[in-house]
Design a protein around this motif. Structure first.
Motif, PDB file in Angstrom:
ATOM      1  N   VAL A 189      24.140 -15.848  39.883  1.00 36.91           N
ATOM      2  CA  VAL A 189      25.606 -15.815  39.819  1.00 36.91           C
ATOM      3  C   VAL A 189      26.103 -14.598  40.599  1.00 36.91           C
ATOM      4  O   VAL A 189      25.691 -13.472  40.346  1.00 36.91           O
ATOM      5  N   LEU A 190      27.027 -14.850  41.556  1.00 31.87           N
ATOM      6  CA  LEU A 190      27.609 -13.792  42.374  1.00 31.87           C
ATOM      7  C   LEU A 190      28.896 -13.310  41.700  1.00 31.87           C
ATOM      8  O   LEU A 190      29.769 -14.118  41.355  1.00 31.87           O
ATOM      9  N   ARG A 191      28.997 -11.983  41.514  1.00 33.24           N
ATOM     10  CA  ARG A 191      30.148 -11.391  40.830  1.00 33.24           C
ATOM     11  C   ARG A 191      30.752 -10.276  41.692  1.00 33.24           C
ATOM     12  O   ARG A 191      30.080  -9.703  42.553  1.00 33.24           O
ATOM     13  N   LEU A 192      32.060 -10.009  41.418  1.00 34.25           N
ATOM     14  CA  LEU A 192      32.710  -8.843  42.002  1.00 34.25           C
ATOM     15  C   LEU A 192      32.331  -7.628  41.161  1.00 34.25           C
ATOM     16  O   LEU A 192      32.486  -7.639  39.937  1.00 34.25           O
ATOM     17  N   GLN A 193      31.810  -6.594  41.801  1.00 31.93           N
ATOM     18  CA  GLN A 193      31.323  -5.440  41.067  1.00 31.93           C
ATOM     19  C   GLN A 193      32.448  -4.740  40.312  1.00 31.93           C
ATOM     20  O   GLN A 193      33.627  -4.823  40.677  1.00 31.93           O
ATOM     21  N   ALA A 194      32.057  -4.040  39.237  1.00 31.66           N
ATOM     22  CA  ALA A 194      33.024  -3.275  38.452  1.00 31.66           C
ATOM     23  C   ALA A 194      33.640  -2.188  39.332  1.00 31.66           C
ATOM     24  O   ALA A 194      32.938  -1.459  40.039  1.00 31.66           O
ATOM     25  N   GLY A 195      34.989  -2.084  39.294  1.00 36.98           N
ATOM     26  CA  GLY A 195      35.689  -1.085  40.085  1.00 36.98           C
ATOM     27  C   GLY A 195      36.012  -1.528  41.500  1.00 36.98           C
ATOM     28  O   GLY A 195      36.699  -0.812  42.226  1.00 36.98           O
ATOM     29  N   ALA A 196      35.515  -2.697  41.932  1.00 31.47           N
ATOM     30  CA  ALA A 196      35.772  -3.181  43.286  1.00 31.47           C
ATOM     31  C   ALA A 196      37.004  -4.093  43.294  1.00 31.47           C
ATOM     32  O   ALA A 196      37.313  -4.761  42.299  1.00 31.47           O
ATOM     33  N   THR A 197      37.697  -4.117  44.415  1.00 30.60           N
ATOM     34  CA  THR A 197      38.876  -4.971  44.584  1.00 30.60           C
ATOM     35  C   THR A 197      38.809  -5.659  45.937  1.00 30.60           C
ATOM     36  O   THR A 197      38.117  -5.192  46.858  1.00 30.60           O
ATOM     37  N   LEU A 198      39.525  -6.758  46.042  1.00 29.67           N
ATOM     38  CA  LEU A 198      39.640  -7.497  47.299  1.00 29.67           C
ATOM     39  C   LEU A 198      41.059  -7.319  47.839  1.00 29.67           C
ATOM     40  O   LEU A 198      42.028  -7.258  47.078  1.00 29.67           O
TER      41      LEU A 198
END
Length: 859
Positions: A189-198
């Motif tokens: 499962v691919l996730r957005l890391q904690a603290g990261a934004t797009l």
């Protein structure tokens, strides 16, 4: 009486049938893990090389007739194996693939020429790590809104590996460790890391490389790990979170004396800051026009409504407002920009570039390499102005020089504008490619006959950033060192280069991994050497594998793999199992000595044998490669041995030597004591075979005797119990019955004895030795000596038949001390019996004669 005659007649006929019957051969069943027998529960790895000897069929014939072996397969299946009909050696002739065929059915058979016995066997094909993980349902594309919360799941990749066990387990990793994304190593499962934004406005697409790696396993005797990669394309979806933005500010417009009412003065341009799904934009004038100007609400074009002669001011400061219209038609966001309009009339001024201190035709700027795409070069304070009015002050602005790197805004200017240069291609702004970028700004009037123009040079000095990762000149480094290399020895030098300048280009090396404990690396030069205290041993560990990392000052790094192989050194001498060895030799058959060399590789662990001392020296030959010892061809009987030496000792003593082929070579000697007898003497009693088999393990004979007695006692108890209960049920006391056994009629006995004599005579002829001429060159490396003798078939179970009045049998032996004199070994005897077992019988018999003289055995 009549019944007794019929019983005797039936018993005689049964014996006659048994004497004339030819029993079928049968396979030996040696159980799980055996490579010799009937292939019961036999398994084979799928990476076994074609042509390998994988099994040996083995069986026997009760009558001792020659037997042959065969193997066959179903017509629709592959013929995976072939068999040597004489020796039963099974060879793999087809490649195996467990994923395609995990069981192989075959029919094996054994024949003595008259009887054929066939058995169906199933050979299991075991797994090897020969399959790589494979991603399914590619390509992987995910659409993610830019305001997705940190830690949210985005996508799931899935890879499968058809291997079993650890080789079939798959774990997932990201190739780029500095990505804003993370992947679960087990589920994919691919996730957005904690603290990261797009941010859609900064980056619209992300390419994530996922690596699937199996758990590793064995393939062709080595540990291997397979991996596969795939790319997940993450498209960022725009969300309405940015206000409108004006392009080409500041805005300057000019009205000339010949400008007609309703003419366009200038045009303002604004766009929705959200580029993915932009809203519709409407323009309006807020104030400052005094009714002299109007704006098109959809195009942003500002027009004059009066004649220039009616205008009361030379400069008008207008305020233009732009409003986003949401999906339902309601205003969403607004922005305002000032617009300056001057009233001019003559074309007598060319466009002129201005800096902060006045007119200027050269502008310089320092900036970091790889600025974000769309960034404005804010260090450039450039203004262009044409002092004319109206159409005379309208000119085009363009860049002359490297194409596609920058763009200039605005491209069309009326009277005056602030020049803005925007980054178009961030990749091309690379310090390592060019340290200085130079181009020109060209302004050319549009609608005038004069076409006045002017230029200005723009020079950009690029500043280096840490945008490169150290790279090794190879992904793998292979080294070989001798196992006796001292501590601190150099092994291999690795090299990585970082094209960045200054401290960012300095590389620091380190090693890690399970095989790195015995090694060190110089952090600056990359030289790998052994620990000062390291003691290498190829027999304990022949190969080391670990990783080397090259890292710059900010932690950017790359990894290469190091493989180190220890070269074997001859540091172990051959060793016999015992310093004094005892062997029993049957005339016509060799005895074998064996020494083990613990070195890891050939030729250091190859052993040659020789006889270093024997008296007399013309009795024995030895095969230097196999360690087999023969009597010379001229010695065919015990009488011949008596003629060589008058000694009557029981043991012949030889000093044998085992010498390896290493450099320098090591050798070991041992004392070999040989007891010699002949096969004809031992063939008189089948009981001797069993006694010799247990001569080195007397407890085995005791165990067999105890088992036989226990069986007899158990049968007696069962019969007594059954008789008791039968008598108890009938409530009768039965008289003691006396069973009178009659001796069998002499006719069948005569037939049986004649048959046994015939079989004995046939067996005796099999031990006849044929004399060959001696080898004049005394070379014992002949082809005959290099062939290993075939293992004889096991004899039928012994049948002890004691008879009264038989003379006590004494085993004749000959002993002496021999000197080595190599000659050609005798040919293998053409016998179907077991002379080795007969020899063992002789040894055990002598022990029983010495220790138990009062317990006489009759054969």
């Amino acid at each position: 009486m009549r019944r007794g005659r019929w019983a005797a007649l039936a018993l005689g006929l049964l014996r006659l049938c048994l004497a004339q019957a030819n029993f079928a051969p049968h396979f030996f069943d040696n159980g799980v893990g055996s490579t010799n027998g009937n292939m019961a529960l036999f398994s084979l790895p799928e990476d076994t090389p074609v042509g390998s000897h994988v099994y040996t069929l083995n069986g026997t014939d009760p009558e001792g007739d020659p037997i042959s072996y065969h193997i066959s397969f179903d017509p629709s299946a592959r013929s995976v194996f072939s068999v040597d009909p004489t020796f039963g050696n099974i060879t793999l002739v087809e490649e195996l693939d467990r994923e395609r065929e995990d069981e192989i059915e075959a029919i094996i058979s054994i024949s003595d020429g008259l009887n054929l016995v066939a058995e169906k066997v199933v050979i299991l094909v075991t797994d090897a790590n020969d399959e790589a993980p494979r991603f399914i349902q590619e390509p992987y594309v995910a659409l993610v809104p830019e305001d997705i919360p940190a830690g949210s799941s985005i996508f799931k990749v899935h890879a499968v590996d058809r291997d079993t066990g650890s080789g079939g387990s798959v774990t997932y990793f990201l190739q780029n460790l500095h990505s804003p994304f993370a992947v679960d190593r087990h589920s994919g499962v691919l996730r957005l890391q904690a603290g990261a934004t797009l941010d859609y406005e900064r980056s619209r697409t992300h390419y994530v490389t996922v690596v699937a790696k199996d758990g590793g396993g064995r393939l062709h005797g080595a540990d291997v790990v397979f991996s596969a990669t795939t790319t997940v394309t993450v498209n960022v979806e725009d969300v309405q979170d940015t206000a409108p933005v004006f392009v080409g500010t500041p805005y300057y417009g000019y009205v000339y004396e010949d400008t007609l009412p309703g003419s366009e003065v200038l045009k303002v341009v604004a766009m929705d800051g959200d580029r993915g799904k932009p809203n519709r934009i409407l323009y309006s004038l807020v104030n400052g026009s005094d009714g002299a100007f109007e704006i098109n609400e959809t195009s942003g074009a500002i027009s004059i409504t009066h004649s220039p002669a009616q205008l009361q001011r030379e400069v008008y400061e207008l305020h233009v407002q732009v409003t986003e219209m949401g999906p339902v038609g309601s205003p969403a966001a607004q922005a305002t920009v000032p617009v300056t309009i001057r009233i001019v009339d003559l074309n007598n001024h060319p466009p002129t570039f201005y800096g902060e201190s006045g007119p200027q035709n050269r502008f310089e700027l320092s900036m970091n390499e790889h600025p974000p795409q769309g960034e404005i070069l804010r260090g450039l304070k450039i203004t262009i102005n044409d002092s004319d009015q109206g159409a005379n002050a309208k000119f085009n602005l363009q860049l002359v020089g490297p194409r596609g790197i920058f763009r200039v805004v605005p491209q069309t200017v009326l009277n005056e504008a602030q020049v803005t240069i925007i980054v178009e291609n961030s990749t091309a702004i690379d310090f390592e490619k060019s340290k200085v970028l130079t181009f020109k700004l060209l302004a050319v009037e549009v609608n005038t006959p004069e076409k006045f123009s002017s230029t200005a040079d723009v020079v950009i000095q690029l500043l280096d950033t840490n945008d490169n990762v150290p790279k090794f000149d190879s992904l793998y480094y292979v080294a070989r060192i001798p196992e006796n290399a001292p501590g601190g020895s150099s092994v291999v030098a690795v090299t990585a280069v970082d094209p960045d300048t200054g401290p960012w280009g300095e590389v620091k090396y380190s090693i890690y991994g399970t095989g790195a404990d015995l090694f060190l690396i110089h952090p600056s030069t990359g030289l790998i050497y052994t620990q000062p205290w390291a003691s290498l041993d190829a027999e304990a560990t022949a190969r080391y594998n670990f990783y080397v990392k090259a890292e710059d000052m900010e932690g950017k790094y790359s990894v290469a793999e190091v493989f180190i192989t220890l070269l074997d050194v001859n540091d172990h001498p051959p060793q016999f199992g015992k310093s004094v060895q005892k062997k029993t030799m049957v005339l016509g058959n060799p005895v074998k000595i064996e020494a083990i060399d613990e070195d890891a590789e050939e030729p250091n662990n190859l052993v040659d044998y020789s006889i270093t001392h024997a008296e007399p020296a013309n009795v024995f030959d030895i095969n230097a490669h196999t360690g087999e010892i023969w009597l010379k061809n001229s010695i065919r009987s015990l009488d011949a041995l008596h003629n060589i030496t008058p000694g009557r000792d029981c043991i012949w003593s030889l000093e044998v030597q085992a010498k390896d082929r290493g450099s320098p070579s090591f050798s070991t000697t041992a004392l070999l004591k040989i007891d010699i007898t002949d096969a004809e003497t031992l063939s008189r009693s089948p009981m001797a075979a069993f006694l010799i088999q247990t001569k080195d393990n007397p407890m085995k004979a005791v165990g067999v005797l105890a088992g036989t007695m226990a069986t007899v006692v158990a049968i007696t108890v069962l019969i007594s119990t059954a008789t008791f209960w039968r008598n108890k049920k009938s409530n009768k006391v039965l008289p003691v019955r006396r069973v009178v056994r009659k001796r069998p009629s002499p006719a069948p006995r005569t037939i049986r004895i004649e048959w046994l004599k015939s079989k004995s005579a046939k067996a005796a002829t099999k031990f006849t030795l044929k004399e060959k001429p001696p080898n004049e060159n005394c070379n014992n490396n002949s082809p005959e000596s290099s062939l290993l003798p075939r293992a004889p078939a096991l004899p039928p179970p012994p049948s002890v038949a004691p008879s009264t009045g038989a003379a006590h049998w004494t085993v004749p032996t000959v002993s002496g001390s021999l000197n080595p004199h190599p000659t050609q070994p005798p040919p293998k005897p053409k016998t179907m019996g077991s002379p080795i077992q007969s020899t063992l019988i002789s040894e055990l018999k002598q022990k029983f004669e010495k220790k138990s003289v009062h317990n006489k055995a009759y054969f």
